[in-house]
Write a protein that holds these residues in place. Structure first.
Motif: not given
Length: 373
Positions: A40-66
């Protein structure tokens, strides 16, 4: 606006039909989360400052995380990006992971949407798929989430496989409608290479999928969804008015997104890149502050074809004027190819917007491929 996709490459066990990238061992989960935070840190400039409207946890099975582990990823995103105050934050989850304690913990995080992998409400079908959960857990998990205050829920179903009679398919749909959720995704069973299902069929331990069965169950589903007030806004996705998946809709509309994790894809309008689908190599690369991705610069034809493929799948359709904004004169070339499908009743042309008819949706990929440049 932009989106961020987080690929969590872990599952409790492998579904027989799945070809997504995952591991059934959680041994390196902590190292994987650290590597994702670093990416995430290394890629922080990939979207050229676009405001983030959506975050999506996919997989795999993200619900295995706490809940804390999920929160750590969201917190890093908010530190590195401007995130919209009403951002849609989706967590894919298996019913067996959504116990009351887990749901209550997730309620304290910014997660505000669940995508629950139900697939069927019949135990024999779930066992055939090698799913972890059982039918009773599926219904209970949705009700627990609703009781905890999660109203924005979608759930998945699968049709077109040997065990699923038309009557069972109707019962699956009726049970889903009875849960009173605003969004349903339904997919035809496909046989992907190098899956257990493909091996079973090649060894004649399982019959092949029946395309006629799949088409008939698809048609039955369209009627049922319409009768219950659901819009088919994309071929496999249905919702009550206004309850579209904002994240997935942005994929189909060509909005920029950043993918984090092994096998995750990214798109910024000019290039597409995809991370290596290997957990060990992903960890090794990020340990050396290197992003293990292949990058492709999109040609004019690539951008045209991508727009054709994605837009035709949606209720909003293919805007001929947008084709011309990508490449001058592209619309006139495409409409010549589309004329046969229009005359056959598979495509409609309304105000220079091409959309698929109910029959055309059965051939969506083939129709799009014929229109490619």
């Amino acid at each position: 606006m932009g989106g961020i996709y987080i690929h969590i490459p872990f599952c409790k066990q492998a579904c027989h039909y799945c070809d997504f990238h995952f591991s059934t061992s959680l041994k390196y989960k902590d190292q994987m989360l650290d590597a994702m935070l670093r990416e995430l840190e290394l890629q922080k400039d990939y979207l050229h400052g676009e405001t983030i409207e959506t975050i999506y946890f996919g997989g795999g099975t993200p619900s295995v995380l706490s809940a804390d582990e999920i929160n750590s990823l969201i917190n890093r995103i908010t530190q590195l990006h401007s995130v919209s105050g009403n951002a849609e934050i989706t967590l894919e989850a298996n019913p067996d992971d959504l116990g009351r304690e887990k749901i209550n913990a997730l309620r304290k995080t910014p997660v505000n949407r669940f995508s629950i992998g139900i697939q069927s409400f019949f135990d024999d079908d779930l066992a055939w798929m090698n799913r972890v959960h059982r039918a009773q857990e599926a219904e209970a998990s949705v009700k627990r989430a609703q009781d905890a205050g999660f109203e924005n829920i979608t759930a998945d179903l699968i049709y077109g496989y040997p065990l699923l009679t038309d009557n069972k398919w109707k019962q699956n749909l009726d049970t889903m409608f009875g849960l009173d959720i605003p969004h349903i995704s339904a997919y035809s069973m496909t046989v992907e290479p190098q899956t257990a299902l493909a091996a079973f069929i090649s060894k004649k331990k399982q019959p092949p999928m029946d395309e006629q069965q799949s088409a008939a169950q698809f048609a039955d589903m369209l009627d049922a969804m319409q009768s219950k007030g659901f819009e088919q806004y994309e071929i496999s996705n249905f919702c009550k008015p206004g309850h579209y998946s904002r994240h997935n809709s942005n994929y189909w509309k060509g909005v920029k997104y950043l993918g984090i994790g092994p096998s995750a894809h990214s798109f910024n309008g000019e290039t597409r890149q995809w991370n290596i689908a290997n957990n060990a190599k992903y960890l090794q690369a990020l340990g050396g502050n290197t992003i293990p991705a292949e990058i492709e610069t999109l040609s004019e034809a690539d951008r045209l074809n991508e727009y054709i493929m994605t837009s035709l799948r949606t209720m909003w359709g293919l805007d001929l004027s947008k084709l011309d904004s990508i490449a001058a004169g592209a619309s006139s070339a495409l409409i010549k190819v589309a004329e046969d499908h229009i005359s056959q009743g598979k495509v409609l042309n309304t105000g220079n917007i091409l959309t698929l008819t109910s029959e055309g949706k059965l051939y969506a990929d083939a129709i799009a491929a014929e229109m490619f440049f």
